[in-house]
Design an enzyme around this catalytic site. Structure first.
Site, PDB file in Angstrom:
ATOM      1  N   PRO A 128       0.806  -1.231   0.000  1.00 49.91           N
ATOM      2  CA  PRO A 128       0.000   0.000   0.000  1.00 49.91           C
ATOM      3  C   PRO A 128       0.836   1.277   0.000  1.00 49.91           C
ATOM      4  O   PRO A 128       0.404   2.303  -0.525  1.00 49.91           O
ATOM      5  CB  PRO A 128      -0.827  -0.127   1.294  1.00 49.91           C
ATOM      6  N   SER A 132       6.983   0.843  -6.758  1.00 52.77           N
ATOM      7  CA  SER A 132       8.114   1.017  -7.661  1.00 52.77           C
ATOM      8  C   SER A 132       9.459   0.813  -6.964  1.00 52.77           C
ATOM      9  O   SER A 132      10.399   0.287  -7.550  1.00 52.77           O
ATOM     10  CB  SER A 132       8.067   2.413  -8.298  1.00 52.77           C
ATOM     11  N   ILE A 157      -2.460  -7.847  -5.942  1.00 46.89           N
ATOM     12  CA  ILE A 157      -1.897  -9.170  -6.170  1.00 46.89           C
ATOM     13  C   ILE A 157      -2.852  -9.978  -7.053  1.00 46.89           C
ATOM     14  O   ILE A 157      -3.923 -10.408  -6.612  1.00 46.89           O
ATOM     15  CB  ILE A 157      -1.619  -9.903  -4.845  1.00 46.89           C
ATOM     16  N   GLY A 340     -16.270   5.199 -34.061  1.00 38.72           N
ATOM     17  CA  GLY A 340     -17.175   6.289 -33.755  1.00 38.72           C
ATOM     18  C   GLY A 340     -17.967   6.009 -32.493  1.00 38.72           C
ATOM     19  O   GLY A 340     -17.473   5.393 -31.536  1.00 38.72           O
ATOM     20  N   GLU A 364       3.894  -4.157 -13.861  1.00 37.37           N
ATOM     21  CA  GLU A 364       5.267  -4.686 -13.976  1.00 37.37           C
ATOM     22  C   GLU A 364       6.295  -3.558 -14.026  1.00 37.37           C
ATOM     23  O   GLU A 364       7.284  -3.611 -14.755  1.00 37.37           O
ATOM     24  CB  GLU A 364       5.381  -5.565 -15.227  1.00 37.37           C
ATOM     25  N   GLU A 368       7.301   5.127 -16.498  1.00 32.09           N
ATOM     26  CA  GLU A 368       8.260   6.130 -16.023  1.00 32.09           C
ATOM     27  C   GLU A 368       9.480   5.430 -15.418  1.00 32.09           C
ATOM     28  O   GLU A 368      10.631   5.847 -15.634  1.00 32.09           O
ATOM     29  CB  GLU A 368       7.585   7.049 -15.002  1.00 32.09           C
TER      30      GLU A 368
END
Length: 385
Positions: A128, A132, A157, A340, A364, A368
């Site tokens: 939480p 990264s 998960i 459309g 994954e 960035e």
């Protein structure tokens, strides 16, 4: 490089999965997703086809294939329904981790059953507080006799409720310097962790993404991957090469589906007395979409070929994941434009592609983060002899 460059037996596998996707998946995926129904019957058929054993080495699997074949099968699954490809993602990474780093006992216990799909695996990295920076995880595992006492939580998960094995990144030495030396992987089983809730999602709805809670859970010492503490970070980084190839292949599959539907619609739909593909604005979109999907597939296969050759492929896998995911998002949007107003309707698959595509951008490792990985590897390679 394409499916035609694979050995004949692997070509046959990809083609068989493609036919199954057209026959059993594409006609039903939209209905299943709208109903919020878990695709149990499709998962069982994937087990029968040997899909869960494709990334398990031949020593333990009768259906083992090259990484290139695995990537193309993943793309075909995602072309039908990206959630099915997600069901094999973490499973395949955990299989590679066990094959590379597991003790003989761990390998024999898990890999044969993972190859058949009897046991499906998940991996638990994200928390939480962040995902990264894996070196900053806070889930603790403290040795207490013949077990580790685990406290902490994980989130996002995939497959957590249906997994018979969850490879979980934990801190076994919070004081270690550098930080990565204090990280290990525990092979957690059902009953050793609480699956606290399923997370609502924009897309990727066919498989569950859950929060996990450890509150003094006891996990046997024998569940430590490889039997040695402090190696978990490097182990997972190696496994994520395959994970990023798999996510990139998913993006190729969703992009291909969006392109296929747009191409068919552009030939069927007429305005001003001619099919809309003949209008330059629509034709240009189709040309760019096809080019992006083809380029993404080639990047995926290049990264997969490096893994097959035993080379370090984090640069190539990162490039494939970055480009394929961004291309998929754009192709899904352009497919909606070509359709459309019809493309905005939940009655067509196009809006599902548009909802599924963002996952590959943030999953994954966000794009960035991927750009930073790519840059560092470019610099490192420029300095290599």
């Amino acid at each position: 490089m394409s499916v035609r460059d694979l050995p004949e037996d692997e070509q046959a596998i990809v083609e068989a999965v493609a036919r199954w996707v057209d026959r059993e998946v594409r006609p039903h995926a939209g209905r299943l997703e709208r109903a919020g129904e878990y695709p149990a019957a499709l998962i069982d058929q994937m087990k029968e086809m040997g899909v869960f054993g494709l990334a398990v080495p031949a020593r333990w699997s009768d259906s083992a294939v090259s990484t290139r074949c695995f990537a193309l099968v993943t793309a075909e699954l995602a072309r039908g329904w990206m959630s099915l490809a997600g069901a094999t993602g973490g499973h395949s990474v955990v299989a590679r981790l066990l094959a590379a780093y597991g003790t003989p006992e761990q390998q024999q216990r898990w890999l044969p059953r993972m190859a058949t799909g009897e046991v499906r695996a998940a991996m638990a990295l994200t928390e939480p507080s962040g995902g990264s920076d894996l070196q900053d995880i806070r889930t603790r595992a403290v040795r207490d006799g013949d077990a580790y006492v685990v406290d902490g939580s994980k989130t996002w998960i995939t497959n957590a409720r249906h997994a018979g094995l969850i490879a979980t990144l934990v801190k076994t030495d919070p004081a270690a310097s550098p930080r990565h030396r204090g990280i290990s992987i525990l092979l957690v089983e059902p009953g050793q962790v609480e699956v606290s809730r399923d997370l609502p999602k924009l897309g990727y709805r066919g498989v569950e993404s859950c929060e996990l809670s450890f509150a003094g859970a006891r996990v046997p010492v024998g569940a430590l991957l490889g039997g040695e503490e402090g190696r978990g970070f490097a182990q997972f980084m190696t496994g994520l090469e395959l994970g990023r190839v798999q996510v990139a292949a998913r993006a190729v599959g969703v992009g291909q589906a969006a392109l296929d539907d747009a191409l068919a619609y552009a030939q069927r739909r007429e305005t001003f007395g001619r099919p809309i593909w003949e209008h330059q604005s629509v034709g240009n979109l189709l040309a760019d979409m096809a080019t992006k999907v083809h380029a993404a597939r080639l990047l995926v296969l290049d990264a997969a070929a490096g893994i097959d050759a035993g080379r370090r492929s984090d640069l190539e896998a990162g490039m494939a994941k970055l480009y394929a995911s961004e291309a998929c998002m754009q192709v899904a949007l352009d497919s909606m434009r070509i359709h459309g107003a019809a493309g905005y309707s939940a009655e067509l698959d196009v809006e599902r592609y548009f909802r599924d595509a963002p996952l590959m951008i943030v999953g994954e490792g966000t794009n960035e983060i991927q750009r930073g990985v790519i840059t560092r590897r470019l610099v490192e390679r420029s300095r290599e002899p």
